[in-house]
Scaffold this active site. Structure first.
Site, PDB file in Angstrom:
ATOM      1  N   GLN A 129      20.394   0.774   8.972  1.00  0.00           N
ATOM      2  CA  GLN A 129      19.361  -0.271   8.912  1.00  0.00           C
ATOM      3  C   GLN A 129      19.747  -1.245   7.808  1.00  0.00           C
ATOM      4  O   GLN A 129      19.599  -0.925   6.621  1.00  0.00           O
ATOM      5  CB  GLN A 129      18.024   0.418   8.599  1.00  0.00           C
ATOM      6  CG  GLN A 129      16.872  -0.481   8.290  1.00  0.00           C
ATOM      7  CD  GLN A 129      15.764   0.283   7.550  1.00  0.00           C
ATOM      8  OE1 GLN A 129      15.970   1.399   7.080  1.00  0.00           O
ATOM      9  NE2 GLN A 129      14.601  -0.315   7.448  1.00  0.00           N
ATOM     10  N   GLY A 130      20.255  -2.425   8.176  1.00  0.00           N
ATOM     11  CA  GLY A 130      20.716  -3.403   7.184  1.00  0.00           C
ATOM     12  C   GLY A 130      19.627  -4.406   6.852  1.00  0.00           C
ATOM     13  O   GLY A 130      19.643  -5.540   7.353  1.00  0.00           O
ATOM     14  N   SER A 132      17.635  -4.335   3.236  1.00  0.00           N
ATOM     15  CA  SER A 132      17.556  -4.662   1.796  1.00  0.00           C
ATOM     16  C   SER A 132      18.801  -5.363   1.292  1.00  0.00           C
ATOM     17  O   SER A 132      19.912  -5.078   1.744  1.00  0.00           O
ATOM     18  CB  SER A 132      17.356  -3.384   0.979  1.00  0.00           C
ATOM     19  OG  SER A 132      16.247  -2.675   1.423  1.00  0.00           O
ATOM     20  N   SER A 164      21.473   3.283   4.072  1.00  0.00           N
ATOM     21  CA  SER A 164      21.722   4.705   4.349  1.00  0.00           C
ATOM     22  C   SER A 164      22.608   4.839   5.583  1.00  0.00           C
ATOM     23  O   SER A 164      22.423   4.100   6.564  1.00  0.00           O
ATOM     24  CB  SER A 164      20.405   5.447   4.613  1.00  0.00           C
ATOM     25  OG  SER A 164      19.514   5.260   3.537  1.00  0.00           O
ATOM     26  N   GLU A 247       9.213   3.391  10.955  1.00  0.00           N
ATOM     27  CA  GLU A 247       9.808   4.194   9.882  1.00  0.00           C
ATOM     28  C   GLU A 247       8.725   4.892   9.060  1.00  0.00           C
ATOM     29  O   GLU A 247       8.876   6.025   8.637  1.00  0.00           O
ATOM     30  CB  GLU A 247      10.642   3.267   8.971  1.00  0.00           C
ATOM     31  CG  GLU A 247      11.399   4.016   7.886  1.00  0.00           C
ATOM     32  CD  GLU A 247      12.228   3.083   7.008  1.00  0.00           C
ATOM     33  OE1 GLU A 247      11.867   1.900   6.858  1.00  0.00           O
ATOM     34  OE2 GLU A 247      13.237   3.556   6.460  1.00  0.00           O
ATOM     35  N   GLU A 375       3.855   0.976  -4.530  1.00  0.00           N
ATOM     36  CA  GLU A 375       3.049  -0.223  -4.809  1.00  0.00           C
ATOM     37  C   GLU A 375       2.905  -1.055  -3.524  1.00  0.00           C
ATOM     38  O   GLU A 375       1.829  -1.570  -3.215  1.00  0.00           O
ATOM     39  CB  GLU A 375       3.702  -1.075  -5.914  1.00  0.00           C
ATOM     40  CG  GLU A 375       3.665  -0.458  -7.305  1.00  0.00           C
ATOM     41  CD  GLU A 375       4.685   0.654  -7.509  1.00  0.00           C
ATOM     42  OE1 GLU A 375       5.599   0.806  -6.657  1.00  0.00           O
ATOM     43  OE2 GLU A 375       4.570   1.383  -8.505  1.00  0.00           O
TER      44      GLU A 375
HETATM   45  C1  FAD Z   1      17.023   6.787  -0.795  1.00  0.00           C
HETATM   46  C2  FAD Z   1      16.902   5.358  -0.350  1.00  0.00           C
HETATM   47  C3  FAD Z   1      17.354   4.983   0.902  1.00  0.00           C
HETATM   48  C4  FAD Z   1      17.260   3.643   1.321  1.00  0.00           C
HETATM   49  N1  FAD Z   1      17.750   3.310   2.551  1.00  0.00           N
HETATM   50  C5  FAD Z   1      17.709   2.018   2.950  1.00  0.00           C
HETATM   51  C6  FAD Z   1      18.286   1.624   4.202  1.00  0.00           C
HETATM   52  O1  FAD Z   1      18.819   2.447   4.946  1.00  0.00           O
HETATM   53  N2  FAD Z   1      18.253   0.328   4.544  1.00  0.00           N
HETATM   54  C7  FAD Z   1      17.666  -0.634   3.752  1.00  0.00           C
HETATM   55  O2  FAD Z   1      17.646  -1.790   4.158  1.00  0.00           O
HETATM   56  N3  FAD Z   1      17.121  -0.297   2.559  1.00  0.00           N
HETATM   57  C8  FAD Z   1      17.134   0.998   2.137  1.00  0.00           C
HETATM   58  N4  FAD Z   1      16.591   1.345   0.918  1.00  0.00           N
HETATM   59  C9  FAD Z   1      16.072   0.296   0.052  1.00  0.00           C
HETATM   60  C10 FAD Z   1      14.575   0.281  -0.099  1.00  0.00           C
HETATM   61  O3  FAD Z   1      13.948  -0.150   1.078  1.00  0.00           O
HETATM   62  C11 FAD Z   1      14.258  -0.661  -1.284  1.00  0.00           C
HETATM   63  O4  FAD Z   1      14.823  -0.076  -2.438  1.00  0.00           O
HETATM   64  C12 FAD Z   1      12.773  -0.834  -1.468  1.00  0.00           C
HETATM   65  O5  FAD Z   1      12.231  -1.588  -0.422  1.00  0.00           O
HETATM   66  C13 FAD Z   1      12.440  -1.528  -2.822  1.00  0.00           C
HETATM   67  O6  FAD Z   1      13.188  -2.686  -2.982  1.00  0.00           O
HETATM   68  P1  FAD Z   1      14.004  -2.951  -4.332  1.00  0.00           P
HETATM   69  O7  FAD Z   1      14.833  -1.755  -4.619  1.00  0.00           O
HETATM   70  O8  FAD Z   1      14.668  -4.266  -4.202  1.00  0.00           O
HETATM   71  O9  FAD Z   1      12.899  -3.022  -5.494  1.00  0.00           O
HETATM   72  P2  FAD Z   1      11.995  -4.280  -5.852  1.00  0.00           P
HETATM   73  O10 FAD Z   1      11.422  -4.847  -4.608  1.00  0.00           O
HETATM   74  O11 FAD Z   1      12.764  -5.177  -6.740  1.00  0.00           O
HETATM   75  O12 FAD Z   1      10.825  -3.580  -6.648  1.00  0.00           O
HETATM   76  C14 FAD Z   1      10.894  -3.296  -8.056  1.00  0.00           C
HETATM   77  C15 FAD Z   1       9.545  -2.774  -8.505  1.00  0.00           C
HETATM   78  O13 FAD Z   1       8.553  -3.816  -8.356  1.00  0.00           O
HETATM   79  C16 FAD Z   1       7.460  -3.350  -7.579  1.00  0.00           C
HETATM   80  N5  FAD Z   1       6.945  -4.435  -6.731  1.00  0.00           N
HETATM   81  C17 FAD Z   1       7.666  -5.293  -5.976  1.00  0.00           C
HETATM   82  N6  FAD Z   1       6.848  -6.131  -5.302  1.00  0.00           N
HETATM   83  C18 FAD Z   1       5.581  -5.800  -5.637  1.00  0.00           C
HETATM   84  C19 FAD Z   1       4.293  -6.298  -5.265  1.00  0.00           C
HETATM   85  N7  FAD Z   1       4.155  -7.315  -4.413  1.00  0.00           N
HETATM   86  N8  FAD Z   1       3.203  -5.686  -5.795  1.00  0.00           N
HETATM   87  C20 FAD Z   1       3.334  -4.644  -6.667  1.00  0.00           C
HETATM   88  N9  FAD Z   1       4.529  -4.145  -7.060  1.00  0.00           N
HETATM   89  C21 FAD Z   1       5.632  -4.699  -6.559  1.00  0.00           C
HETATM   90  C22 FAD Z   1       8.049  -2.260  -6.718  1.00  0.00           C
HETATM   91  O14 FAD Z   1       7.055  -1.351  -6.271  1.00  0.00           O
HETATM   92  C23 FAD Z   1       9.044  -1.595  -7.662  1.00  0.00           C
HETATM   93  O15 FAD Z   1       8.383  -0.689  -8.510  1.00  0.00           O
HETATM   94  C24 FAD Z   1      16.676   2.676   0.475  1.00  0.00           C
HETATM   95  C25 FAD Z   1      16.209   3.046  -0.800  1.00  0.00           C
HETATM   96  C26 FAD Z   1      16.324   4.371  -1.214  1.00  0.00           C
HETATM   97  C27 FAD Z   1      15.815   4.747  -2.576  1.00  0.00           C
END
Ligand code: FAD
Length: 392
Positions: A129-130, A132, A164, A247, A375
């Site tokens: 799933q591409g 993030s 992933s 999902e 969140e």
């Molecule tokens: C084990 C694992 C597997 C994953 N697999 C995939 C995958 O296969 N494909 C894929 O595309 N992605 C994948 N991800 C990515 C995952 O979807 C993102 O990490 C997640 O959506 C959070 O985005 P970010 O890391 O950019 O954090 P950010 O969005 O930068 O968030 C940082 C912090 O700010 C908070 N925050 C952000 N916006 C708000 C808001 N509006 N209100 C309150 N708080 C907020 C968040 O809760 C977090 O605490 C995976 C992540 C993990 C840990």
């Protein structure tokens, strides 16, 4: 509400139990998941998926014409529960089965359904799933990977992260920006991409649990035919939301069994292990926490039953899936923490229960991030389930 199974559901369960008894693979050394999950382990999972497919148990609630069984969500939930009770191997291609497949069923063309659904069910084609990117996670619509039309192709440049299974995937559901001048939700397109295409580089990332389960993906002049669009060009956001709703709508029945098995094992250890000369379970604070963990788990089971009955009625997962996602991810983290406190230094030894407690603890930290952070789930529940106004 009647929580019992109907006669036909009982029949399905009993037939499945008998099938599992006859077909469950032996737990050889190949079947053990380690931090560096090997090629052999994936081959083992693929052969198990093929066995399920041949036995008619892959895609229990998927339409029959695409290789599914055409059964109900309740039967799918029974299936997950029975697999967990039998301690069956994990499923190969969870992204294909849990997220991409249901999205193709919901919005794909007939040609796309015929081409992709059977490969997901047989385990022959693994998906990733591409979505993030380094600057687009919670705010997914801010993604910047650019796709420019050139004849019948899109030419794609950019980067994804945390993808992933990208290191073993055959295909990817990729969301890209096709109209940079439109409002951010409106200029996106979702594509079904062959991971063997020239122009894709995958670099594994290591998690703190030691796994290399996710990756960075780089695109350099990757050409994807426009006909690989799922949904409409520039309407990729609605496709992405369909995928994310699926999902988050984990049916929970299998998870409950696994969490319960873990908690029972921790309680058992608390009875046997001694601290300051007394069994850990005699510590009143620890007793209280274990009792709370038990209660939390029963709440999870009942919530699962409730969301299942909604899903069975509506046929499609809605924003309520966020309640389950939020609950199970935080519950799993709390219980992994309790396990560490009960087991003390034992948890750190790879010889104690195969080192699985420390692995569970470290892996559980990602639960409240993957598939949308806590969140973000709370925002969805507030706005889309409870109808509260936006906070900003
Ligand atoms: C084990 C694992 C597997 C994953 N697999 C995939 C995958 O296969 N494909 C894929 O595309 N992605 C994948 N991800 C990515 C995952 O979807 C993102 O990490 C997640 O959506 C959070 O985005 P970010 O890391 O950019 O954090 P950010 O969005 O930068 O968030 C940082 C912090 O700010 C908070 N925050 C952000 N916006 C708000 C808001 N509006 N209100 C309150 N708080 C907020 C968040 O809760 C977090 O605490 C995976 C992540 C993990 C840990």
């Amino acid at each position: 509400m009647d929580l019992g199974l109907t006669p036909s559901e009982l029949k399905f369960r009993d037939e499945l139990r008998a099938w599992l008894k006859a077909n469950l693979p032996a737990k050889t050394s190949k079947a053990v998941k380690t931090a560096d999950s090997t090629h052999e382990y994936h081959a083992y999972l693929k052969s198990w998926q093929r066995k399920l497919y041949d036995g008619g148990y892959a895609g229990v609630n998927w339409p029959k014409e695409y290789g599914g069984r055409g059964a109900t969500f309740i039967e799918q939930a029974i299936f997950q529960e029975e697999l967990a009770l039998a301690d069956a191997p994990e499923r190969m291609g969870t992204i294909g089965q849990g997220l991409v497949g249901p999205t193709i069923i919901a919005v794909g063309t007939e040609e796309q359904k015929k081409r992709y659904l059977p490969g997901i069910l047989s385990g022959d084609e693994v998906w990733c799933q591409g979505f993030s990117e380094p600057n687009a996670g919670s705010d997914l619509a801010a993604l910047e990977t650019k796709a420019v039309r050139d004849g019948d192709d899109f030419v794609i440049n950019g980067q994804k992260i945390w993808t992933s299974y990208a290191h073993i995937a055959d295909l990817c559901l990729l969301v890209v920006r096709t109209d940079p001048s439109a409002a951010k939700h409106k200029g996106l397109t979702s594509l079904l991409v062959d991971m063997k295409s020239p122009g894709i580089t995958v670099r594994p990332l290591k998690m703190m649990s030691g796994d290399s389960g996710f990756n960075e993906m780089f695109f350099s002049n990757l050409r994807v035919p426009v006909k690989q669009t799922i949904g409409q060009v520039n309407d990729g956001w609605s496709v992405a939301i369909t995928a994310l709703s699926n999902e988050r709508a984990n049916l929970g029945t299998g998870l409950y069994v696994v969490f319960k098995r873990n908690l029972d094992a921790v309680i058992d250890h608390a009875r046997k292990l001694k601290r300051n000369g007394k069994p850990v379970i005699d510590d009143p604070v620890m007793r209280q926490r274990l009792a709370q963990a038990y209660v939390d788990l029963e709440v999870f089971r009942l919530n699962t039953t409730r969301s299942l009955s909604i899903l069975n009625r509506t046929g499609a997962p809605g924003p309520e899936g966020s309640i389950q996602k939020l609950y199970w991810s935080e519950l799993n983290q709390r219980n992994a923490q309790i396990a560490m406190e009960v087991l003390g230094p034992n948890a750190l030894s790879s010889e104690f229960d195969g080192g699985r407690w420390v692995y569970n603890y470290l892996r559980s930290r990602g639960n409240t991030i993957e598939a949308g952070t806590s969140e973000v789930q709370r925002n969805i529940i507030a706005q889309r389930v409870l109808g509260l106004p936006r906070s900003y």
